[in-house]
Design a protein around this motif. Structure first.
Motif, PDB file in Angstrom:
ATOM      1  N   TYR A  56     -25.447  23.672  55.948  1.00 27.50           N
ATOM      2  CA  TYR A  56     -25.655  25.122  56.051  1.00 27.50           C
ATOM      3  C   TYR A  56     -25.472  25.582  57.501  1.00 27.50           C
ATOM      4  O   TYR A  56     -24.764  26.554  57.778  1.00 27.50           O
ATOM      5  N   ALA A  57     -26.092  24.853  58.437  1.00 26.52           N
ATOM      6  CA  ALA A  57     -25.999  25.217  59.861  1.00 26.52           C
ATOM      7  C   ALA A  57     -24.557  25.094  60.343  1.00 26.52           C
ATOM      8  O   ALA A  57     -24.068  25.936  61.114  1.00 26.52           O
ATOM      9  N   ALA A  58     -23.864  24.061  59.883  1.00 27.51           N
ATOM     10  CA  ALA A  58     -22.479  23.837  60.318  1.00 27.51           C
ATOM     11  C   ALA A  58     -21.575  24.958  59.816  1.00 27.51           C
ATOM     12  O   ALA A  58     -20.742  25.482  60.576  1.00 27.51           O
ATOM     13  N   ALA A  59     -21.757  25.330  58.537  1.00 24.04           N
ATOM     14  CA  ALA A  59     -20.926  26.403  57.975  1.00 24.04           C
ATOM     15  C   ALA A  59     -21.201  27.707  58.715  1.00 24.04           C
ATOM     16  O   ALA A  59     -20.276  28.458  59.043  1.00 24.04           O
ATOM     17  N   ASN A  60     -22.477  27.969  59.038  1.00 21.26           N
ATOM     18  CA  ASN A  60     -22.837  29.192  59.762  1.00 21.26           C
ATOM     19  C   ASN A  60     -22.250  29.225  61.160  1.00 21.26           C
ATOM     20  O   ASN A  60     -21.921  30.279  61.682  1.00 21.26           O
ATOM     21  N   ALA A  61     -22.163  28.023  61.764  1.00 19.92           N
ATOM     22  CA  ALA A  61     -21.633  27.945  63.129  1.00 19.92           C
ATOM     23  C   ALA A  61     -20.101  27.904  63.111  1.00 19.92           C
ATOM     24  O   ALA A  61     -19.468  27.819  64.165  1.00 19.92           O
ATOM     25  N   LEU A  63     -18.202  25.525  61.998  1.00 19.27           N
ATOM     26  CA  LEU A  63     -17.651  24.197  62.308  1.00 19.27           C
ATOM     27  C   LEU A  63     -16.774  23.691  61.170  1.00 19.27           C
ATOM     28  O   LEU A  63     -17.011  24.014  60.004  1.00 19.27           O
ATOM     29  N   ASP A  64     -15.796  22.883  61.532  1.00 16.49           N
ATOM     30  CA  ASP A  64     -14.931  22.235  60.557  1.00 16.49           C
ATOM     31  C   ASP A  64     -15.742  21.088  59.930  1.00 16.49           C
ATOM     32  O   ASP A  64     -16.218  20.196  60.647  1.00 16.49           O
ATOM     33  N   LEU A  65     -15.905  21.101  58.602  1.00 17.76           N
ATOM     34  CA  LEU A  65     -16.760  20.095  57.953  1.00 17.76           C
ATOM     35  C   LEU A  65     -16.112  18.703  57.931  1.00 17.76           C
ATOM     36  O   LEU A  65     -16.723  17.740  57.469  1.00 17.76           O
ATOM     37  N   ASP A  66     -14.886  18.611  58.458  1.00 15.66           N
ATOM     38  CA  ASP A  66     -14.238  17.294  58.587  1.00 15.66           C
ATOM     39  C   ASP A  66     -14.354  16.752  60.018  1.00 15.66           C
ATOM     40  O   ASP A  66     -13.871  15.664  60.298  1.00 15.66           O
ATOM     41  N   ASP A  67     -14.963  17.532  60.910  1.00 19.54           N
ATOM     42  CA  ASP A  67     -15.044  17.135  62.328  1.00 19.54           C
ATOM     43  C   ASP A  67     -16.350  16.365  62.581  1.00 19.54           C
ATOM     44  O   ASP A  67     -17.378  16.950  62.940  1.00 19.54           O
ATOM     45  N   GLY A  68     -16.291  15.042  62.412  1.00 23.78           N
ATOM     46  CA  GLY A  68     -17.479  14.203  62.540  1.00 23.78           C
ATOM     47  C   GLY A  68     -18.140  14.287  63.910  1.00 23.78           C
ATOM     48  O   GLY A  68     -19.369  14.296  64.014  1.00 23.78           O
ATOM     49  N   GLU A  69     -17.320  14.362  64.978  1.00 24.42           N
ATOM     50  CA  GLU A  69     -17.871  14.441  66.344  1.00 24.42           C
ATOM     51  C   GLU A  69     -18.754  15.681  66.489  1.00 24.42           C
ATOM     52  O   GLU A  69     -19.907  15.598  66.924  1.00 24.42           O
ATOM     53  N   ALA A  70     -18.189  16.822  66.124  1.00 25.31           N
ATOM     54  CA  ALA A  70     -18.905  18.093  66.287  1.00 25.31           C
ATOM     55  C   ALA A  70     -20.144  18.132  65.392  1.00 25.31           C
ATOM     56  O   ALA A  70     -21.217  18.580  65.811  1.00 25.31           O
ATOM     57  N   ALA A 105     -22.150  21.293  48.157  1.00 24.48           N
ATOM     58  CA  ALA A 105     -20.820  20.740  48.445  1.00 24.48           C
ATOM     59  C   ALA A 105     -20.673  20.493  49.947  1.00 24.48           C
ATOM     60  O   ALA A 105     -20.123  19.466  50.376  1.00 24.48           O
ATOM     61  N   ALA A 106     -21.182  21.418  50.772  1.00 23.13           N
ATOM     62  CA  ALA A 106     -21.106  21.253  52.236  1.00 23.13           C
ATOM     63  C   ALA A 106     -21.917  20.030  52.660  1.00 23.13           C
ATOM     64  O   ALA A 106     -21.482  19.237  53.505  1.00 23.13           O
ATOM     65  N   ALA A 107     -23.085  19.850  52.038  1.00 17.86           N
ATOM     66  CA  ALA A 107     -23.945  18.702  52.368  1.00 17.86           C
ATOM     67  C   ALA A 107     -23.209  17.394  52.070  1.00 17.86           C
ATOM     68  O   ALA A 107     -23.203  16.456  52.871  1.00 17.86           O
ATOM     69  N   SER A 108     -22.571  17.351  50.916  1.00 20.19           N
ATOM     70  CA  SER A 108     -21.862  16.141  50.500  1.00 20.19           C
ATOM     71  C   SER A 108     -20.707  15.841  51.468  1.00 20.19           C
ATOM     72  O   SER A 108     -20.407  14.679  51.739  1.00 20.19           O
ATOM     73  N   ARG A 109     -20.089  16.898  52.010  1.00 16.29           N
ATOM     74  CA  ARG A 109     -18.974  16.672  52.953  1.00 16.29           C
ATOM     75  C   ARG A 109     -19.470  16.221  54.324  1.00 16.29           C
ATOM     76  O   ARG A 109     -18.942  15.268  54.891  1.00 16.29           O
ATOM     77  N   VAL A 110     -20.517  16.863  54.855  1.00 20.73           N
ATOM     78  CA  VAL A 110     -20.988  16.461  56.189  1.00 20.73           C
ATOM     79  C   VAL A 110     -21.585  15.053  56.150  1.00 20.73           C
ATOM     80  O   VAL A 110     -21.568  14.325  57.148  1.00 20.73           O
ATOM     81  N   ALA A 111     -22.092  14.662  54.960  1.00 21.58           N
ATOM     82  CA  ALA A 111     -22.767  13.363  54.822  1.00 21.58           C
ATOM     83  C   ALA A 111     -21.803  12.176  54.900  1.00 21.58           C
ATOM     84  O   ALA A 111     -22.238  11.037  54.961  1.00 21.58           O
ATOM     85  N   CYS A 112     -20.492  12.454  54.896  1.00 22.30           N
ATOM     86  CA  CYS A 112     -19.503  11.360  54.935  1.00 22.30           C
ATOM     87  C   CYS A 112     -19.315  10.792  56.342  1.00 22.30           C
ATOM     88  O   CYS A 112     -18.724   9.723  56.498  1.00 22.30           O
ATOM     89  N   HIS A 113     -19.782  11.507  57.371  1.00 23.68           N
ATOM     90  CA  HIS A 113     -19.459  11.118  58.753  1.00 23.68           C
ATOM     91  C   HIS A 113     -20.483  10.163  59.367  1.00 23.68           C
ATOM     92  O   HIS A 113     -21.689  10.401  59.290  1.00 23.68           O
TER      93      HIS A 113
END
Ligand code: DC
Length: 233
Positions: A56-61, A63-70, A105-113
């Motif tokens: 949620y925070a990443a989408a609000n900011a 951020l690219d949900l594929d960018d593991g560093e960020a 869905a966003a949680a599942s994507r950020v959780a891959c990194h």
């Protein structure tokens, strides 16, 4: 999220007994974990809420949900706190916002990194405080609390899990489409099960319960039966 020293030693003995409950979305683990924590008088860790809060925070900011560093950097300094059943992001209650299908869905994507999972590790292990912790998620028994007292893995067919979600949404007066829910759930299952890091799978020493045709009461009774006498009241 308060930056905690990250322990990489998985065998590090938790400071309190831990019971883990893992399983796919909609298998009923959240309900059972909350009920068990209350029954035992222990703390509860809903690890999915942390990933949802980060998504949620990443989408609000933006951020690219594929960018593991960020995303890893964001996870390290995220001002996320659980207060009872509420999740606060920078002091704002986001408990309802993180329960949407988009947030899931966003949680599942950020959780891959890797960077994200590493940042979450210390935070989650820190939740193991006396008198004990019931932890629910995908990798509680396989990665985060490998030395848990008892590990459960709950499962149910995708159709049944989608039906439960459909009923929940309809009961809340929300719009829902069963076919779309089954599709979303299958996609999320595939991502959670096939990812390289901490994939969803039962720990080799887990008690596996298929809840497809069981009531919540029946699942809870089976969980209680599997507890060692030392924690059964
Ligand atoms: O349990 P949940 O549906 O609230 O979890 C949301 C997402 O977070 C899930 O699709 C995958 C991720 N997750 C994870 O990777 N590891 C966990 N321990 C918990 C959740």
């Amino acid at each position: 999220m308060a930056p905690e020293p990250i322990t990489t030693d998985q065998a590090a003995a938790p400071t309190a007994p831990v019971i883990t409950i893992d399983g796919p979305s909609g298998c009923g683990k959240g309900t059972i974990a909350a009920r068990l924590a209350e029954w035992l008088g222990w703390h509860l860790l809903d690890s999915g809420a942390l990933y949802r809060g980060l998504g949620y925070a990443a989408a609000n900011a933006g951020l690219d949900l594929d960018d593991g560093e960020a995303l890893g950097a964001l996870a390290q300094q995220l001002d996320l706190h659980c207060v009872g059943s509420q999740l606060l992001l920078a002091g704002t209650d986001i408990s309802a916002d993180i329960r949407t299908e988009v947030a899931a869905a966003a949680a599942s994507r950020v959780a891959c990194h890797a960077q994200v999972r590493q940042a979450m590790l210390g935070w989650q292990r820190n939740a193991a405080q006396p008198p004990g912790l019931v932890a629910d998620g995908r990798d509680m028994g396989t990665v985060v609390f490998t030395a848990a007292l008892v590990k459960f893995y709950l499962d149910a067919s995708a159709e049944e899990r989608a039906k439960r979600r459909y009923k929940q949404l309809k009961d809340k007066g929300a719009d829902a489409n069963l076919a779309t829910l089954i599709d979303d759930l299958r996609q999320r299952d595939a991502r959670d099960r096939q990812r390289a890091l901490s994939p969803l799978l039962p720990a080799s020493d887990a008690v596996v319960i298929d809840t497809t045709t069981m009531s919540v009461d029946a699942v809870f009774a089976e969980v209680i039966r599997a507890l060692p006498a030392s924690v059964r009241r």
